[in-house]
Design a protein around this motif. Structure first.
Motif, PDB file in Angstrom:
ATOM      1  N   THR A   1      72.841  17.821  37.828  1.00 33.80           N
ATOM      2  CA  THR A   1      73.284  19.148  38.238  1.00 33.80           C
ATOM      3  C   THR A   1      72.722  19.500  39.610  1.00 33.80           C
ATOM      4  O   THR A   1      71.852  18.809  40.135  1.00 33.80           O
ATOM      5  CB  THR A   1      72.814  20.217  37.221  1.00 33.80           C
ATOM      6  OG1 THR A   1      71.381  20.249  37.207  1.00 33.80           O
ATOM      7  CG2 THR A   1      73.350  19.920  35.834  1.00 33.80           C
TER       8      THR A   1
ATOM      9  N   GLU B   1      73.544  26.964  38.290  1.00 27.74           N
ATOM     10  CA  GLU B   1      73.355  25.524  38.053  1.00 27.74           C
ATOM     11  C   GLU B   1      74.699  24.939  37.635  1.00 27.74           C
ATOM     12  O   GLU B   1      75.304  25.394  36.654  1.00 27.74           O
ATOM     13  CB  GLU B   1      72.308  25.270  36.972  1.00 27.74           C
ATOM     14  CG  GLU B   1      72.070  23.783  36.726  1.00 27.74           C
ATOM     15  CD  GLU B   1      71.083  23.493  35.606  1.00 27.74           C
ATOM     16  OE1 GLU B   1      70.653  22.329  35.492  1.00 27.74           O
ATOM     17  OE2 GLU B   1      70.757  24.428  34.850  1.00 27.74           O
TER      18      GLU B   1
ATOM     19  N   PRO C   1      77.133  21.143  37.294  1.00 31.70           N
ATOM     20  CA  PRO C   1      77.191  19.688  37.406  1.00 31.70           C
ATOM     21  C   PRO C   1      77.849  19.302  38.723  1.00 31.70           C
ATOM     22  O   PRO C   1      78.759  19.997  39.201  1.00 31.70           O
ATOM     23  CB  PRO C   1      78.059  19.267  36.212  1.00 31.70           C
ATOM     24  CG  PRO C   1      78.139  20.469  35.323  1.00 31.70           C
ATOM     25  CD  PRO C   1      77.980  21.656  36.209  1.00 31.70           C
TER      26      PRO C   1
ATOM     27  N   THR D   1      76.055  13.599  32.903  1.00 31.09           N
ATOM     28  CA  THR D   1      76.421  14.877  33.534  1.00 31.09           C
ATOM     29  C   THR D   1      76.734  14.623  34.999  1.00 31.09           C
ATOM     30  O   THR D   1      75.998  13.932  35.693  1.00 31.09           O
ATOM     31  CB  THR D   1      75.270  15.889  33.419  1.00 31.09           C
ATOM     32  OG1 THR D   1      74.979  16.135  32.051  1.00 31.09           O
ATOM     33  CG2 THR D   1      75.621  17.200  34.101  1.00 31.09           C
ATOM     34  N   GLY D   2      77.828  15.207  35.464  1.00 37.11           N
ATOM     35  CA  GLY D   2      78.152  15.105  36.886  1.00 37.11           C
ATOM     36  C   GLY D   2      78.862  13.830  37.262  1.00 37.11           C
ATOM     37  O   GLY D   2      79.429  13.117  36.426  1.00 37.11           O
TER      38      GLY D   2
END
Length: 537
Positions: free
Chosen positions: A239, A255, A257, A231-232
């Motif tokens: 996040t 919230e 990413p 993620t991200g």
């Protein structure tokens, strides 16, 4: 006029939730629901935990962004070297009017924060855990969470855990302030800067970070660094929790990413399509203009690269219809009120800076602008905490970001736009207390005396600045930078000593007979372009 944000505003998520998992099911995840949503969590060794934090590049989410693995290792090494048990502290003191992300986490998912804190306590061999809060709602939620886990502050407890409630003030969130309050003192920074990792609560090495940091660690410990990194961004995985307010249709905590375009976040909150500017990082942050918003993505590095700041995760756009300098003046005045009242550059400098901004808006011309620049520069790196530094950064950013409006006010008759008050502030001005529970001590009460400089006598010896740095600083010309100033009550004895020891007998003290609660008047001396004659020579 923008109203103050509630403790728990609307919460949104972009992509798959991590910290906000379960928010669609219940208002607050108690322990059974928390375990159903997130699952159990196995203990980890100290070095294993540090390696995890390093692999996910976990940085403190309270504003400073210090690498968590370095802090963890520093506390462990100090504890081993000294042979003492360390302490773990969760900083949930979110006292900025535009920030609610930690408050949301504590109110809705307190056990995720405790997971991370307890992981660290177990890994370090800590026997004390303290959660610092300032709001009634966060105190209730966290005390309930400790009770749900069977944790207490009893002397026979294997881990003594408790909640420390402090007043809602900007300086309360400073690490040194929280540690000082835990030790029974006022919730204001001490006069010296020390490393909590070396000497914190009770003099023991202390691991202190904010609520979101511990929650992020708990997520990573469950899913592992590889999955966390999916993620991200590659260099800033995971996040980020943001609070979006200001000129938006729907103030929210969201919230996202890392790597999501900032303009998309603004769009979700109902911000103007082309904002005049966006304040990033909160009231200790920096402004970026509309063109820059289109370049920025949500990440610490990206925002730094375009002149913004992730900071405490607050994002605040303003419209084209409001005066940006007037909006910034309201914030500058609030920042001045939030001073702990114990360091001269902050106690005197921030009100002087706010007056400088006000002078610009009232047609003070180039001299007012130069005075503001001078004051903002003089307060930096001279306080017991980061409040004067962050406030100066905000003011300097305002001057840099809104050059057209600045020129209209400095060189013309102003921009012609009203001040809409879109940046949220707490209701009503409050005198600084810095006392746990909000009570005001005698030494922190309103000033009873004022000190004056007689410029016909002053010869620039500088002894006053040595004896009374809370009030006097010396300018580039070697003379005091204020003509008169209110004396903090705790410094009255030092003020009398300064009067008696002045070689030129240029100082005098008088009782301040103004009504209690009236704003202080500390008059700065503007030496630029005035030379020695301005100093009575």
């Amino acid at each position: 006029m923008n109203e103050a944000l509630p403790d728990v505003p609307e919460v949104r998520v972009v992509g798959l939730p991590q910290l906000t998992s379960g928010f669609d099911l219940v208002e607050r995840l108690d322990l059974p629901m928390h375990l159903k949503v997130h699952g159990p969590l196995e203990p980890m060794g100290g070095e294993q935990l540090a390696q995890l934090a390093e692999r996910i590049n976990l940085r403190g989410r309270g504003g400073a962004g210090f690498p968590f693995h370095k802090k963890l290792r520093s506390v462990a090494e100090s504890a081993i070297r000294r042979g003492v048990r360390p302490v773990v502290v969760v900083n949930g003191s979110e006292d900025e009017p535009a920030c609610r992300k930690d408050t949301v986490l504590i109110n809705r998912s307190p056990h995720l924060i405790l997971d991370g804190a307890l992981l660290c306590a177990e890994a370090l061999g800590a026997r004390t855990l303290v959660v610092g809060v300032t709001r009634e709602s966060t105190q209730r939620s966290m005390e309930a969470a400790l009770a749900e886990r069977g944790l207490s502050n009893g002397r026979r407890s294997a881990l003594r855990a408790r909640v420390q409630r402090n007043p809602v003030r900007m300086v309360t969130g400073a690490a040194a302030s929280l540690i000082r309050s835990i030790d029974g003192g006022p919730a204001i920074p001490p006069g010296r800067k020390v490393s909590a990792s070396q000497t914190g609560v009770g003099g023991a090495p202390t691991l202190l970070s904010n609520a979101e940091t511990f929650a992020q660690l708990a997520i990573a410990a469950r899913i592992g660094p590889e999955r966390y990194g999916n993620t991200g961004l590659y260099d800033e995985p995971g996040t980020v929790m943001l609070t979006v307010s200001g000129a938006v249709a729907r103030p929210m905590v969201i919230e996202v990413p890392t790597g999501v375009p900032l303009r998309y976040v603004l769009q979700l909150a109902g911000a103007p399509p082309v904002p005049q500017g966006v304040l990033t990082g909160g009231y200790h942050g920096r402004w970026i203009d509309a063109a820059t918003v289109n370049e920025a993505i949500v990440s610490r590095n990206s925002l730094d690269a375009v002149g913004g700041a992730l900071g405490a995760g607050a994002i605040l756009p303003i419209t084209q219809e409001t005066c940006p300098l007037g909006e910034s003046l309201r914030v500058a005045q609030w920042l001045a009120e939030e001073s702990a009242g114990q360091c001269g550059p902050c106690y005197l400098g921030l009100p002087a800076a706010a007056r400088g901004m006000e002078d610009i808006l009232n047609g003070g011309g180039p001299a007012a602008l130069e005075a503001l620049k001078q004051v903002a520069k003089s307060v930096k790196r001279r306080g017991a905490c980061s409040h004067p530094d962050g406030s100066a950064m905000f003011l300097e950013s305002t001057i840099k970001a809104f050059t057209d409006d600045l020129a209209a006010h400095v060189l013309g008759n102003g921009c012609g736009r009203p001040v809409e008050g879109v940046l949220p502030l707490f209701e009503g001005g409050r005198a600084p207390t810095g006392i746990p529970g909000g009570a005001e001590s005698e030494e922190n009460g309103p000033s009873r005396q004022k000190i004056y400089v007689d410029w016909t006598l002053c010869r620039g010896h500088g002894l006053c600045a040595d004896i009374l740095p809370e009030v006097f600083q010396l300018g580039a010309d070697g003379f005091p930078t204020v003509a008169q100033a209110a004396v903090p009550r705790y410094a009255e004895a030092k003020a009398l000593r300064a009067v008696r020891r002045c070689p030129a007998l240029a100082l005098r003290l008088e009782e301040d007979t103004r009504a209690q609660g009236e704003s202080r008047t500390n008059l700065p001396v503007l030496s630029q372009g005035r030379g020695r004659r301005a100093l009575g020579r």
